[in-house]
Design a protein around this motif. Sequence first.
Motif, PDB file in Angstrom:
ATOM      1  N   ILE A 185       0.322  -6.002  -2.434  1.00 41.81           N
ATOM      2  CA  ILE A 185      -0.482  -5.878  -3.709  1.00 41.81           C
ATOM      3  C   ILE A 185      -0.972  -7.450  -3.955  1.00 41.81           C
ATOM      4  CG2 ILE A 185      -0.446  -5.527  -6.235  1.00 41.81           C
ATOM      5  CD1 ILE A 185       1.531  -3.135  -5.617  1.00 41.81           C
ATOM      6  N   LEU A 186      -0.092  -8.220  -3.852  1.00 37.63           N
ATOM      7  CA  LEU A 186      -0.048  -9.716  -4.214  1.00 37.63           C
ATOM      8  C   LEU A 186      -1.177 -10.399  -3.250  1.00 37.63           C
ATOM      9  CD1 LEU A 186       0.603 -12.465  -5.753  1.00 37.63           C
ATOM     10  CD2 LEU A 186       2.528 -12.858  -3.976  1.00 37.63           C
ATOM     11  N   ALA A 187      -1.160 -10.275  -1.756  1.00 36.79           N
ATOM     12  CA  ALA A 187      -2.106 -10.606  -1.178  1.00 36.79           C
ATOM     13  C   ALA A 187      -3.172  -9.960  -1.166  1.00 36.79           C
ATOM     14  CB  ALA A 187      -1.538 -10.500   0.426  1.00 36.79           C
ATOM     15  N   ALA A 188      -3.475  -8.799  -1.699  1.00 34.33           N
ATOM     16  CA  ALA A 188      -4.780  -8.137  -1.572  1.00 34.33           C
ATOM     17  C   ALA A 188      -5.365  -8.585  -3.077  1.00 34.33           C
ATOM     18  CB  ALA A 188      -4.603  -6.422  -1.833  1.00 34.33           C
ATOM     19  N   THR A 189      -4.493  -8.673  -3.909  1.00 34.26           N
ATOM     20  CA  THR A 189      -5.053  -9.138  -5.196  1.00 34.26           C
ATOM     21  C   THR A 189      -5.963 -10.477  -5.090  1.00 34.26           C
ATOM     22  OG1 THR A 189      -3.619  -7.820  -6.651  1.00 34.26           O
ATOM     23  CG2 THR A 189      -4.673  -9.925  -7.724  1.00 34.26           C
ATOM     24  N   VAL A 190      -5.188 -11.615  -4.590  1.00 32.56           N
ATOM     25  CA  VAL A 190      -5.530 -12.964  -4.470  1.00 32.56           C
ATOM     26  C   VAL A 190      -6.930 -12.788  -3.468  1.00 32.56           C
ATOM     27  CG1 VAL A 190      -5.136 -15.200  -3.601  1.00 32.56           C
ATOM     28  CG2 VAL A 190      -3.245 -13.906  -4.552  1.00 32.56           C
ATOM     29  N   GLN A 191      -6.699 -11.863  -2.403  1.00 31.90           N
ATOM     30  CA  GLN A 191      -7.850 -11.829  -1.526  1.00 31.90           C
ATOM     31  C   GLN A 191      -9.297 -11.397  -2.095  1.00 31.90           C
ATOM     32  OE1 GLN A 191      -8.185 -13.658   1.100  1.00 31.90           O
ATOM     33  NE2 GLN A 191      -9.527 -12.625   2.431  1.00 31.90           N
ATOM     34  N   GLY A 194      -4.762 -16.006  -0.226  1.00 28.87           N
ATOM     35  CA  GLY A 194      -4.987 -14.418  -0.039  1.00 28.87           C
ATOM     36  C   GLY A 194      -4.643 -14.595   1.528  1.00 28.87           C
ATOM     37  N   LYS A 195      -5.148 -14.977   2.494  1.00 28.67           N
ATOM     38  CA  LYS A 195      -5.088 -14.969   3.930  1.00 28.67           C
ATOM     39  C   LYS A 195      -3.676 -15.460   4.192  1.00 28.67           C
ATOM     40  CE  LYS A 195     -10.044 -14.681   4.867  1.00 28.67           C
ATOM     41  NZ  LYS A 195      -9.967 -13.185   5.197  1.00 28.67           N
ATOM     42  N   ALA A 219      -2.118  -6.163   9.432  1.00 31.91           N
ATOM     43  CA  ALA A 219      -1.940  -6.433   7.766  1.00 31.91           C
ATOM     44  C   ALA A 219      -3.083  -7.209   7.466  1.00 31.91           C
ATOM     45  CB  ALA A 219      -0.651  -7.083   7.233  1.00 31.91           C
ATOM     46  N   ASN A 220      -3.251  -8.412   8.093  1.00 35.76           N
ATOM     47  CA  ASN A 220      -4.537  -9.296   7.848  1.00 35.76           C
ATOM     48  C   ASN A 220      -6.076  -8.669   7.596  1.00 35.76           C
ATOM     49  OD1 ASN A 220      -2.986 -11.408   7.370  1.00 35.76           O
ATOM     50  ND2 ASN A 220      -3.379 -12.582   9.473  1.00 35.76           N
ATOM     51  N   GLY A 221      -5.870  -7.696   8.813  1.00 35.57           N
ATOM     52  CA  GLY A 221      -7.097  -6.901   8.826  1.00 35.57           C
ATOM     53  C   GLY A 221      -7.205  -5.864   7.769  1.00 35.57           C
ATOM     54  N   VAL A 222      -6.272  -5.179   7.366  1.00 39.48           N
ATOM     55  CA  VAL A 222      -6.332  -4.482   6.003  1.00 39.48           C
ATOM     56  C   VAL A 222      -6.819  -5.095   4.884  1.00 39.48           C
ATOM     57  CG1 VAL A 222      -5.397  -2.866   4.598  1.00 39.48           C
ATOM     58  CG2 VAL A 222      -4.914  -2.343   7.060  1.00 39.48           C
TER      59      VAL A 222
END
Length: 486
Positions: free
Chosen positions: A271-277, A382-383, A398-401
């Motif tokens: 959730i955190l990484a996706a939000t930032v990305q 994010g990345k 995970a990076n791909g999603v």
Amino acid sequence: MKAVIIRLRGIDDVISFIDSRPGIQGRAAVIWWLALGGLFLDAFSNSALSAGLGAMTKDLKLTATDVALLTSFASWVAIAFNPIGGAMADRWGRVRPLILAKVLAIVGALLVAFAPSFQTILIGRFFAGAAYGIDFAIAMAVLAEFTPARFKSRLNTWQGMWYAAVCTNLLLALLFYSWNVGDSIWRYSVGMIAILGAALFALQFAFLVESPIWLARKERLDEAARAMSRIYGVTFAAAALEERHPVLNQARRGLANVLLIFRGVYLPRTILAATVQIGQSIQYFAIGWYLPLISAALFGKEFVFATLGALLFNVFGIAGGFLSPAIGRALGLRRAAAFGFAAVFVMLLILGLFGDKLPIWAAAIVPSLFILFHSGGPGANGKSLSSLSFRGELRAGANGVIGALGSIGAAVGLLIFPIFRERYGLNNTFLILSAVPFLASLICFSIRWDPTRTTINPDNEPDAPQFAADRVGALSPILHSAVAKP
């Protein structure tokens, strides 16, 4: 004295050796910078059309809808190819998909540069989107797997490379403009992608070595040992079968692995990484990507002045991007993203409320600060967060999603800006888009996970938190003797 052979018992020994390194040096540094070079190419490809968009619009007589489709099309394609690239890397390794991405980038650039029609340009942008989607998911995984733990924040260096590529594009656009090539200037900018891609293809083909962490997570210790010998100039060998450590919690279900990132301890990280990305993608591709057009609205439509204005803004991106590792080290990646989003929100409010009333110096400094806060904070994180939060056989997937979610944000940003600007005006568009960094900042402040503020190592998570100290301590005698020569 006889050279010491370091025997690898499992993934923990590989990680311990890498984490014991005093820096990123030798062949590892070459691989690290070549992976960054791929991200430079991705940024160069993404921004090539931006620099010549005004000329392309006139040359091809594009409507606002045509511009929205053209500029966002590669991002829509990347949505599919981010997870495809991640799955390829987690199944077949890092090197082959990276090389494939360069081939796709070259093909796409040549199709666009010599395109006789709008439809052919879209086909070329399909290849560009595929290259971008594959490359970014994997290159960030490579950076994570060649970076010692105490230098994790250095992954943010990619953001500085991004803005260096954007500025290179703008400088080349000024050069091509001086050649009096007219409205076909965009073809020259895109043609440079093919030249740069061919050079990078040759270098990556010659010097890349497969990731030892990925090989070890796949229980291919003999290959991991050979790879580490090539990379670090020290002799490695796999331990005898009875001495090897089993890989803990290895995910073996191919594409089904991605479901693991939405469960247990990984869910808040996702959730955190996706939000930032997603947040940084929307705000950058809705505002930052269109800076040449915004610059023209602020400083006049004459090509040189508009391009110089955009160049000024993006120089701040270089500064913020290369400062982001230090900012991430000082604040942690999560808090750096949160504060960066908050500052971007303030800049968009100023542009929305006072943009057409600002004196010329403020009209220059506010967009520059927008780019500075973006690149120094959420732009890189994010990345980096997704690359540092998941174990080896999940990392590229995970990076791909998460990259696909970011590509959705990029596509949305690219699509809505020209439409919103035409319908609501520039100032109101800034105000509408300010909601994105505001909400992203709130989420970042709410979630506590930060890979730079924990001793947990995702590649061997059950051994944490004592993992790093125990493993490095156990290996330290042979690490010091490994430099002995015959």
